[in-house]
Design a protein around this motif. Structure first.
Motif, PDB file in Angstrom:
ATOM      1  N   THR A  93      61.356 -23.323 -51.193  1.00 49.15           N
ATOM      2  CA  THR A  93      60.764 -22.656 -52.357  1.00 49.15           C
ATOM      3  C   THR A  93      60.773 -21.143 -52.226  1.00 49.15           C
ATOM      4  O   THR A  93      60.406 -20.447 -53.162  1.00 49.15           O
ATOM      5  CB  THR A  93      59.313 -23.126 -52.595  1.00 49.15           C
ATOM      6  OG1 THR A  93      58.525 -22.768 -51.467  1.00 49.15           O
ATOM      7  CG2 THR A  93      59.256 -24.623 -52.830  1.00 49.15           C
ATOM      8  N   PRO A 162      53.160 -24.439 -51.395  1.00 50.00           N
ATOM      9  CA  PRO A 162      54.202 -23.458 -51.685  1.00 50.00           C
ATOM     10  C   PRO A 162      53.834 -22.554 -52.855  1.00 50.00           C
ATOM     11  O   PRO A 162      53.149 -22.961 -53.775  1.00 50.00           O
ATOM     12  CB  PRO A 162      55.422 -24.311 -52.020  1.00 50.00           C
ATOM     13  CG  PRO A 162      54.910 -25.672 -52.300  1.00 50.00           C
ATOM     14  CD  PRO A 162      53.582 -25.802 -51.642  1.00 50.00           C
ATOM     15  N   ALA A 164      55.406 -20.144 -55.850  1.00 49.38           N
ATOM     16  CA  ALA A 164      56.645 -20.035 -56.620  1.00 49.38           C
ATOM     17  C   ALA A 164      57.412 -18.785 -56.214  1.00 49.38           C
ATOM     18  O   ALA A 164      56.848 -17.709 -56.096  1.00 49.38           O
ATOM     19  CB  ALA A 164      56.340 -19.993 -58.114  1.00 49.38           C
TER      20      ALA A 164
END
Length: 168
Positions: A93, A162, A164
Motif C-alpha cells: 500500500t 495501512p 492510503a
C-alpha cells in the motif's frame, strides 16, 4: 524463476524502498537476508517470497553498500532504517513513516527479535550478496507497543493498519 518474479510483482507492484515510485518489470529481486550459495554452507530455500523484495538497481546498491538496512518480519512487510535512524514501514500500500522515536525503535527491535538470531541486523552488512550469512525464518504476526504500555514490545497482533498511499 519466472513464477517467483511474477508472484512477487503481483504482491508488490512497486519498489519496496521507502517512497520509491519505481514500477518496472525489470527491477532486481533483492534477498532481504543475503543469499549464501549452498556450496558455501547456505541453507536450502533461501529464495522465496518470504525473503525477496523488488528494488531498482540504484536502490539495491544503496541497500547493499550503504547504511540503509531492511528487515522483513513477514512476507510483504518491510521495515527500513535510514542511516539517520528513521524507521519506515513499506507494504504493497506504500510507505508509512514511523519516525525516529521510541515507538519506531521498539518496532525495529521487535522485528529483529522475531527473525532468526543468525540473521544480520543491517542489510547484509555492506558485503556482497555471495558473502552474506543466510537463513530466514518466517515469524508470526508482529506489532510493537509504545514503551509506556508494557515492557514487552512483541505482541500477537496485526501490524499497523495501512494508510492510503498517494501515487502520482
Amino acid at each position: 524463476p519466472t513464477r517467483t518474479r511474477e508472484a512477487l510483482r503481483l504482491r508488490n507492484p512497486a519498489s519496496i524502498f521507502p517512497y520509491a515510485p519505481t514500477t518496472s518489470r525489470t527491477m532486481d529481486l533483492d534477498h532481504t537476508t543475503p543469499y549464501q550459495p549452498p556450496d558455501r554452507g547456505g541453507p536450502p530455500g533461501q529464495t522465496g517470497l518470504h525473503n525477496l523484495g523488488p528494488l531498482s538497481r540504484s536502490q539495491h546498491r544503496l541497500k547493499t553498500f550503504s547504511r540503509w538496512t531492511v528487515l522483513q518480519p513477514q512476507p510483504g512487510l518491510y521495515l527500513w532504517r535510514s542511516p539517520h535512524g528513521w524507521i519506515y514501514l513499506t507494504t504493497n500500500t506504500g510507505t508509512h513513516d514511523l519516525g525516529n522515536n521510541p515507538f519506531a525503535h521498539a518496532t525495529w527491535k521487535a522485528a529483529r527479535r522475531s527473525s532468526d538470531p543468525d540473521r544480520p541486523s543491517r542489510g547484509n552488512g555492506g558485503r556482497r550478496h555471495d558473502r552474506g550469512s543466510g537463513g530466514c525464518k518466517a515469524g508470526g504476526r508482529l506489532a510493537a507497543t509504545p514503551p509506556d504500555q508494557g515492557s514487552s514490545a512483541v505482541r500477537n497482533a496485526r501490524p499497523p493498519a495501512p494508510v492510503a498511499a498517494i501515487r502520482l
